[in-house]
Scaffold this motif. Sequence first.
Motif, PDB file in Angstrom:
ATOM      1  N   ARG A   6       0.869  -1.181   0.000  1.00  0.00           N
ATOM      2  CA  ARG A   6       0.000   0.000   0.000  1.00  0.00           C
ATOM      3  C   ARG A   6       0.896   1.218   0.000  1.00  0.00           C
ATOM      4  NH1 ARG A   6      -3.617   0.908   4.416  1.00  0.00           N
ATOM      5  NH2 ARG A   6      -2.773  -0.827   5.608  1.00  0.00           N
ATOM      6  N   THR A   7       0.739   2.068  -1.022  1.00  0.00           N
ATOM      7  CA  THR A   7       1.632   3.223  -1.107  1.00  0.00           C
ATOM      8  C   THR A   7       0.906   4.492  -0.680  1.00  0.00           C
ATOM      9  OG1 THR A   7       1.063   3.480  -3.437  1.00  0.00           O
ATOM     10  CG2 THR A   7       3.075   2.280  -2.944  1.00  0.00           C
ATOM     11  N   ARG A   8       1.694   5.374  -0.100  1.00  0.00           N
ATOM     12  CA  ARG A   8       1.202   6.713   0.214  1.00  0.00           C
ATOM     13  C   ARG A   8       2.294   7.674  -0.225  1.00  0.00           C
ATOM     14  NH1 ARG A   8      -0.266   7.208   6.177  1.00  0.00           N
ATOM     15  NH2 ARG A   8      -2.057   5.945   5.623  1.00  0.00           N
ATOM     16  N   CYS A  12       6.009   3.258   0.644  1.00  0.00           N
ATOM     17  CA  CYS A  12       5.142   2.106   0.790  1.00  0.00           C
ATOM     18  C   CYS A  12       4.942   1.914   2.290  1.00  0.00           C
ATOM     19  CB  CYS A  12       5.816   0.892   0.153  1.00  0.00           C
ATOM     20  SG  CYS A  12       4.781  -0.574   0.128  1.00  0.00           S
ATOM     21  N   ILE A  13       3.703   1.829   2.731  1.00  0.00           N
ATOM     22  CA  ILE A  13       3.443   1.813   4.177  1.00  0.00           C
ATOM     23  C   ILE A  13       3.231   0.401   4.729  1.00  0.00           C
ATOM     24  CG2 ILE A  13       2.610   4.196   4.318  1.00  0.00           C
ATOM     25  CD1 ILE A  13      -0.235   3.111   4.226  1.00  0.00           C
TER      26      ILE A  13
END
Length: 395
Positions: A6-8, A12-13
């Motif tokens: 999951r990218t923010r 990538c978080i």
Amino acid sequence: MIIEPRTRGFICITSHPKGCERSVLNQINYIKSKGKIEGPKKVLVIGASTGFGLASRITSAFGSNASTIGVFFEKPPAEGKTASSGWYNTAAFETEAHKEGIYAKSINGDAFSNEVKQQTIDLIKKDLGQIDMVVYSLASPVRTHPTTGMRHKSTLKPIGGSYTNKTVDFHTGEVKEITIEPSAGDDIENTVTVMGGEDWEMWIDALKKENLLSSDFKTVAYSYIGPKLTEAVYRKGTIGKAKDHLEKTAFTITDSLKDINGKAYVSVNKALVTQSSSAIPVIPLYISLLYKVMKESGVHEGCIEQIHRLYSERLFINDTPLDSKGRIRIDDWEMRDDIQEKVAALWKEATTESLPTLGDLEGYNTEFFNLFGFKYDEVDYSLESEEVIDIPGLQ
Ligand code: NAI
Ligand code: NA
């Protein structure tokens, strides 16, 4: 749980423990395939969990059988929440080291603080007595100063005027112009406070005061120069001022180590995909073109190949070769004229449409996700994975 990337923004978080383990095992196997290095025996690595610091820890342990203490700042896992990748990297590293009877313990906390320095000192006293090497590989956007309590933020800005150039969003492949406003106010000072040499010197002073450094002790910190293309935002920008300071600090530290015949080095490393470099504007476009050219020329290296060369062909031979400013250079292949000429030519042509063929955008993207344990062919990402994993030697 089933763990997906999951990218923010550009980070990538989430991270994948099996993929992080894969990355560490690949690096360990590389070092083992290269045979023994007459290197250090007891090593402290500050910034040991990812990038060049992790590669230094692996090279120390599996290249010359060194006991290592690693210091880093990583997010632990919780039920339903993954740890940051450096946590899983360290869990995998320590598990492998312990299997082979190699000492490895870790401290997770703020390396800039007096508390973490004291904790490290206590651990060295208890377990190792003296150490013969410190690798300083921190990359941080902030530092709380231990004496003033002030929180400083580093910036990645040009100095003197705004800077416009191309960049790529490596998630979408879009190439576009960006303009970065110049530094203002205390930007330069703050960046030097965070990424300059003061904390490195504080570490070495604190260790030396406690008589924890053996004779012929060595310490190394990592710097970057890079080409004309990125000069305005890197070497002649705010971060470059911090690197100037770091490089000067090597001489100050060496002076302070005369009585034990110690030496402080700065090694200028190659541009590589790490969590830190992905955050710098313009650099990802440069790296994607550089990777293409270096791979085609057969001289591409990742962190582990770089650090292996640093140990076996620079640091642990008689007469470490230095440049005119007293620095170790393992960016020599990146900076070769033929490589830089090709990159500069491709740079002019790079557009959203042409970059996938001109540059190694796919390689960049894969390596970026590899940093978080994703996109490894050997890992089945459809399987459930335990997210709560302990670091065996965590203090
Ligand atoms: P990285 O982001 O992969 O590693 C940074 C390390 O510092 C991690 O272990 C992290 O946990 C640790 N850390 C950050 N803040 C901390 C804190 N407050 N307390 C304790 N640990 C902390 O970065 P990378 O790229 O390996 O950078 C390491 C050094 O290499 C930096 O000085 C960087 O400027 C230099 N370098 C990087 C290049 C690149 O292209 N990535 C090229 C040449 C030099
Ligand atoms: Na590092």
